[in-house]
Design a protein around this motif. Structure first.
Motif, PDB file in Angstrom:
ATOM      1  N   VAL A 146      -5.676  17.538   5.596  1.00 27.71           N
ATOM      2  CA  VAL A 146      -5.434  18.774   4.846  1.00 27.71           C
ATOM      3  C   VAL A 146      -5.266  19.961   5.800  1.00 27.71           C
ATOM      4  N   PHE A 147      -5.862  19.849   7.004  1.00 27.66           N
ATOM      5  CA  PHE A 147      -5.645  20.898   8.011  1.00 27.66           C
ATOM      6  C   PHE A 147      -4.177  20.924   8.421  1.00 27.66           C
ATOM      7  N   LYS A 148      -3.604  19.723   8.642  1.00 28.84           N
ATOM      8  CA  LYS A 148      -2.191  19.642   9.006  1.00 28.84           C
ATOM      9  C   LYS A 148      -1.312  20.045   7.828  1.00 28.84           C
ATOM     10  N   LEU A 149      -1.774  19.718   6.616  1.00 31.09           N
ATOM     11  CA  LEU A 149      -0.998  20.047   5.423  1.00 31.09           C
ATOM     12  C   LEU A 149      -0.813  21.554   5.262  1.00 31.09           C
ATOM     13  N   GLN A 150      -1.860  22.335   5.522  1.00 32.58           N
ATOM     14  CA  GLN A 150      -1.792  23.784   5.280  1.00 32.58           C
ATOM     15  C   GLN A 150      -0.768  24.477   6.167  1.00 32.58           C
ATOM     16  N   THR A 151      -0.441  23.877   7.313  1.00 35.00           N
ATOM     17  CA  THR A 151       0.537  24.493   8.210  1.00 35.00           C
ATOM     18  C   THR A 151       1.975  24.119   7.856  1.00 35.00           C
ATOM     19  N   ASN A 152       2.163  23.127   6.954  1.00 36.01           N
ATOM     20  CA  ASN A 152       3.511  22.662   6.616  1.00 36.01           C
ATOM     21  C   ASN A 152       3.904  22.878   5.163  1.00 36.01           C
ATOM     22  N   ILE A 153       2.926  23.039   4.298  1.00 37.62           N
ATOM     23  CA  ILE A 153       3.201  23.049   2.862  1.00 37.62           C
ATOM     24  C   ILE A 153       3.982  24.273   2.405  1.00 37.62           C
ATOM     25  N   GLY A 154       4.034  25.321   3.233  1.00 34.84           N
ATOM     26  CA  GLY A 154       4.780  26.530   2.877  1.00 34.84           C
ATOM     27  C   GLY A 154       6.285  26.350   2.958  1.00 34.84           C
ATOM     28  N   SER A 197      11.036  22.376   1.319  1.00 35.41           N
ATOM     29  CA  SER A 197      11.510  20.995   1.480  1.00 35.41           C
ATOM     30  C   SER A 197      10.335  20.047   1.691  1.00 35.41           C
ATOM     31  N   PHE A 198       9.405  20.449   2.538  1.00 34.79           N
ATOM     32  CA  PHE A 198       8.216  19.635   2.767  1.00 34.79           C
ATOM     33  C   PHE A 198       7.412  19.506   1.481  1.00 34.79           C
ATOM     34  N   ALA A 199       7.313  20.626   0.741  1.00 36.11           N
ATOM     35  CA  ALA A 199       6.543  20.602  -0.506  1.00 36.11           C
ATOM     36  C   ALA A 199       7.130  19.614  -1.505  1.00 36.11           C
ATOM     37  N   ASP A 200       8.460  19.560  -1.583  1.00 31.11           N
ATOM     38  CA  ASP A 200       9.092  18.616  -2.504  1.00 31.11           C
ATOM     39  C   ASP A 200       8.766  17.178  -2.111  1.00 31.11           C
ATOM     40  N   LEU A 201       8.845  16.850  -0.818  1.00 32.18           N
ATOM     41  CA  LEU A 201       8.503  15.506  -0.351  1.00 32.18           C
ATOM     42  C   LEU A 201       7.040  15.190  -0.641  1.00 32.18           C
ATOM     43  N   MET A 222       7.899  19.971  11.344  1.00 30.64           N
ATOM     44  CA  MET A 222       7.808  19.150  10.150  1.00 30.64           C
ATOM     45  C   MET A 222       8.315  17.737  10.421  1.00 30.64           C
ATOM     46  N   GLU A 223       9.228  17.599  11.357  1.00 30.92           N
ATOM     47  CA  GLU A 223       9.807  16.291  11.638  1.00 30.92           C
ATOM     48  C   GLU A 223       8.768  15.301  12.133  1.00 30.92           C
ATOM     49  N   THR A 224       7.717  15.781  12.786  1.00 28.60           N
ATOM     50  CA  THR A 224       6.710  14.893  13.358  1.00 28.60           C
ATOM     51  C   THR A 224       5.663  14.454  12.339  1.00 28.60           C
ATOM     52  N   VAL A 225       5.713  15.046  11.125  1.00 29.50           N
ATOM     53  CA  VAL A 225       4.721  14.727  10.108  1.00 29.50           C
ATOM     54  C   VAL A 225       5.247  13.609   9.218  1.00 29.50           C
ATOM     55  N   ASN A 226       4.488  12.552   9.132  1.00 35.62           N
ATOM     56  CA  ASN A 226       4.808  11.446   8.232  1.00 35.62           C
ATOM     57  C   ASN A 226       4.158  11.751   6.893  1.00 35.62           C
ATOM     58  N   SER A 253      -3.965  25.393   1.324  1.00 34.68           N
ATOM     59  CA  SER A 253      -2.760  24.578   1.067  1.00 34.68           C
ATOM     60  C   SER A 253      -2.273  24.786  -0.360  1.00 34.68           C
ATOM     61  N   PHE A 254      -3.182  24.787  -1.320  1.00 31.95           N
ATOM     62  CA  PHE A 254      -2.781  24.955  -2.720  1.00 31.95           C
ATOM     63  C   PHE A 254      -2.198  26.353  -2.955  1.00 31.95           C
ATOM     64  N   SER A 255      -2.784  27.348  -2.305  1.00 31.80           N
ATOM     65  CA  SER A 255      -2.283  28.718  -2.433  1.00 31.80           C
ATOM     66  C   SER A 255      -0.857  28.822  -1.901  1.00 31.80           C
ATOM     67  N   ARG A 256      -0.595  28.199  -0.747  1.00 32.45           N
ATOM     68  CA  ARG A 256       0.747  28.268  -0.160  1.00 32.45           C
ATOM     69  C   ARG A 256       1.750  27.469  -0.983  1.00 32.45           C
ATOM     70  N   LEU A 257       1.286  26.412  -1.643  1.00 29.40           N
ATOM     71  CA  LEU A 257       2.161  25.646  -2.525  1.00 29.40           C
ATOM     72  C   LEU A 257       2.592  26.506  -3.715  1.00 29.40           C
ATOM     73  N   LEU A 258       1.663  27.254  -4.285  1.00 27.51           N
ATOM     74  CA  LEU A 258       1.999  28.136  -5.396  1.00 27.51           C
ATOM     75  C   LEU A 258       2.919  29.269  -4.940  1.00 27.51           C
ATOM     76  N   ASP A 259       2.759  29.683  -3.681  1.00 28.98           N
ATOM     77  CA  ASP A 259       3.616  30.753  -3.161  1.00 28.98           C
ATOM     78  C   ASP A 259       5.090  30.360  -3.153  1.00 28.98           C
ATOM     79  N   VAL A 260       5.377  29.039  -2.978  1.00 30.45           N
ATOM     80  CA  VAL A 260       6.779  28.576  -3.011  1.00 30.45           C
ATOM     81  C   VAL A 260       7.130  28.080  -4.413  1.00 30.45           C
ATOM     82  N   ASP A 261       6.320  28.514  -5.390  1.00 30.73           N
ATOM     83  CA  ASP A 261       6.564  28.265  -6.818  1.00 30.73           C
ATOM     84  C   ASP A 261       6.569  26.773  -7.144  1.00 30.73           C
ATOM     85  N   LYS A 262       5.595  26.060  -6.588  1.00 28.46           N
ATOM     86  CA  LYS A 262       5.446  24.633  -6.875  1.00 28.46           C
ATOM     87  C   LYS A 262       3.968  24.327  -7.105  1.00 28.46           C
TER      88      LYS A 262
END
Length: 676
Positions: A25-33, A36-40, A1-5, A68-77
């Motif tokens: 969005v390809f990169k997003l799906q691997t980090n959005i779960g 902390s990343f989701a909040d940013l 996650m540190e390498t993602v701006n 990505s949207f599915s994984r965002l909902l999984d972390v209740d966001k």
């Protein structure tokens, strides 16, 4: 996650170029779960752009956006973006889109929406009701969802089943009593039971373990809910179900068969003739509730001809001999309910799945899904047993127990991949004698576990009683007397070819004599010229266990012989009355052969050899006698087991006194086994 701006990533999501959006969005799906990343991501305004892509993108960009949207909902966001437009878009994709990677993400989003607690959202977007407006636009949604269960892609199957499970659970939990059964029935009509049944038998079960276990657990939840609904004739649905069963019985025809002249409107056995215990059928449903009504109604509806035929056949019989169809149906429902442990929580099974991939055959019960078919097969087995045993009303509990053992054996013994049709056929073909054998084995094992030492003591007592019984039977054979072949080497008359022997009434002497012919009647005891004092007998030996040779079989001289050894009497008493004396020291007496008997059959040999041994207080040695003792002992044990329950007061306190009959002594026996 540190390498993602994150700001740069959000900016690229809004690019005019699809290739740029797709990579972002390809990169997003691997980090959005990551929460902390989701909040940013949300803080940078990324949620609005992700929603836009979910609603309007296509191809892989759409697939990555859905994931990505599915994984965002999984972390209740991301719930702020869930509205009717979003739900309608997802439902549309499931109905119309063919690509597996898009369907997976879309179904995962709906699972989160349906499963999310209503307290987290508005009432309109709670559970199943959040999908209803969209389903009204795309009514083929449920059908397409069930169809996806047959996909070759196991991940898609798992997602589809997970969504079905979510819809079922939400409907069962939140819909009214009038609504949720309709939804469940609609799913069943679309073939969900058959589809899940096939998945449960799939060799690659591991990929679908979690949603399959949840579906199995939900099936038990449904059965519990139906069972917990008490039958209430005030409810229109319940009243219609009862009326349907009555009308399906063809009451006019059956009442004519009863040859009654009473008003059909007030027939005194309207419900009892169908097998209910009284004219208040609601009482019979106390244990199994509306589930029992559903099972009975289904049988009557699907096997109406058989139902009417049974009623017609039994209408001519006395009331005590009529098969209680309704109570039998309710009993089978109860048996299946207990067999599948419907009351058992699914928590333990789910935990096992998370910890191990072994033991799937034990955890999964695909036959549970075919509850209705098993109920019909079990009920038909009951009817067959009732007829085969010529049962009567007082035998109802015994027949129910036999059906319980049958279902435990056939359904419980079926492996995960056994087809339900094979199970139905086995239930129909199971032989009654084999079933009774299973019952006795189970009884012995059950009571062995429950009583242990007490049961072993009962066995020992019965074996001793059987030994005494057989001893008396064998000695009675000696008292009756028997013809034997004359030993060719004997000192008897050269012209004689037969020998007759008989035990004296006081059981102290063995009388015998030689004859040239077998008379029509046995010789009288006092006409036999020779006798042996049994107190002089030292041993009895025989080759009775040896099979006769082919030569011996074809000759008149039997190969089997019994040799009686004893101590020679003192010279002063030698002569015609040999055997009378008891004087003299055994140490000075010579052991000689006192008599040789040649029986004409192995059965006679067994009776006489063991009879003589037992008369001398020795143990029997032939296989026939041992088998007879075991038979009598086991028969007695089975009688006791079949007539005793765990709570039977017979085993508490002192045994009741044995009934006495004046003038009866111990000198009697029962010839239960005929010529044995």
């Amino acid at each position: 996650m540190e390498t993602v701006n994150v700001p740069e990533l959000v900016e690229r999501l809004g690019s005019d170029e699809d290739a740029v959006r797709k990579m972002a969005v390809f990169k997003l799906q691997t980090n959005i779960g990551d929460p902390s990343f989701a909040d940013l991501f949300i803080a940078e305004g990324g949620l609005t752009r992700l929603r836009y892509l979910t609603l309007h993108a296509s191809g892989n960009t759409l697939a990555y956006s859905l994931t990505s949207f599915s994984r965002l909902l999984d972390v209740d966001k991301g719930w702020d973006c869930v509205d009717e437009e979003m739900v309608e878009r997802i439902v549309e994709l499931i109905v119309t889109h063919p690509l597996v990677n898009i369907l997976r993400g879309a179904m995962s989003i709906l699972v989160s929406i349906v499963s999310q607690p209503s307290s987290m959202r508005s009432a309109e977007l709670s559970g199943f009701r959040a999908l209803k407006p969209a389903i009204a636009i795309y009514p083929q949604f449920l059908e397409m969802l069930v169809t996806r269960l047959s996909s070759a892609d196991h991940a898609l199957c798992a997602n589809a089943l997970q969504l079905i499970n979510s819809l079922m659970r939400d409907s069962i939990t939140h819909d009214s009593e009038a609504e949720w059964p309709k939804f469940i029935q609609k799913l069943q009509d679309l073939g969900v039971i058959r589809a899940v049944y096939v998945l449960m038998q799939d060799p690659a079960l591991q990929d679908l373990a979690h949603p399959l276990m949840e579906f199995q657990s939900l099936t038990k939840v449904l059965l519990r809910k139906w069972r917990d609904i008490p039958l209430d004739q005030e409810k229109p649905e319940h009243r219609r179900a009862l009326k349907g069963i009555h009308l399906a019985s063809n009451p006019e025809k059956n009442e004519e068969a009863d040859d009654t002249r009473r008003s059909r409107k007030h027939h005194p056995e309207k419900w009892r003739r169908l097998g209910f215990e009284s004219e208040s059928p609601v009482v019979d449903f106390h244990e199994v509730g509306f589930l029992g009504m559903m099972d009975l109604a289904d049988y009557v509806r699907s096997h109406g001809d058989e139902f009417q035929k049974l009623l017609l056949e039994h209408s001519t019989k006395p009331a005590g001999q009529r098969c209680p169809i309704a109570r039998a149906s309710l009993a089978v429902t109860s048996i299946l309910y207990e067999h599948f442990e419907v009351e058992k929580s699914d928590m333990d099974d789910s935990k096992f799945i998370s910890e191990s991939r072994a033991g799937f055959d034990k955890m999964f019960q695909p036959l549970l899904l075919h509850w209705t078919r098993l109920h019909v097969a079990g009920l038909q087995a009951f009817f067959r047993l009732w007829k085969a045993t010529a049962a009567e009303a007082e035998d109802l509990d015994k027949l129910i127990e036999l059906v319980r053992i049958l279902i435990e054996s056939v359904v419980g013994g079926a492996d995960r991949t056994k087809d339900v049709q094979d199970v139905e056929e086995e239930l129909a073909d199971f032989e009654y004698n084999r079933l009774r054998g299973l019952q006795m084995e189970l009884l012995e094992l059950t009571y062995e576990d429950a009583w242990g030492q007490h049961l072993r003591q009962v066995r020992d007592e019965l074996h001793h009683e059987a030994l005494q019984f057989v001893k008396e039977q064998r000695i009675r054979s000696l008292l009756h007397g028997c013809w034997f072949a004359l030993d060719a080497k004997s000192d008897g008359p050269k012209s004689a070819t037969y020998q007759y022997a008989q035990l004296s009434h006081n059981r102290r002497y063995l009388h015998f004599g030689s004859f040239d012919l077998m008379g029509d009647q046995a010789p009288e005891l006092d006409t036999l010229p020779e006798k042996i004092d049994l107190s002089l007998v030292s041993s009895v030996v025989s080759n009775v266990s040896t099979e006769p040779s082919a030569t011996a079989k074809s000759s008149r001289q039997p190969a089997t012989k019994i040799t009686i050894h004893g101590h020679a009497p003192s010279p002063s008493n030698h002569g015609k009355g040999t055997g009378h004396t008891r004087s003299g020291s055994r140490a000075t007496q010579k052991e000689v052969i006192l008599l040789t008997l040649r029986p004409y059959s192995h059965s006679i040999a067994s009776e006489w050899l063991d009879g003589l041994l037992m008369l001398l207080n020795q143990q029997p040695i032939t296989a026939e006698t041992t088998k007879l003792i075991d038979l009598v002992s086991n028969y007695g044990l089975k009688i006791r087991l079949l007539n005793v329950r765990f709570d039977d007061a017979t085993f508490a306190g002192e045994a009741p006194p044995v009934p006495a009959r004046e003038g009866l002594d111990e000198d009697y026996y029962y010839d239960v086994f005929g010529g044995v």
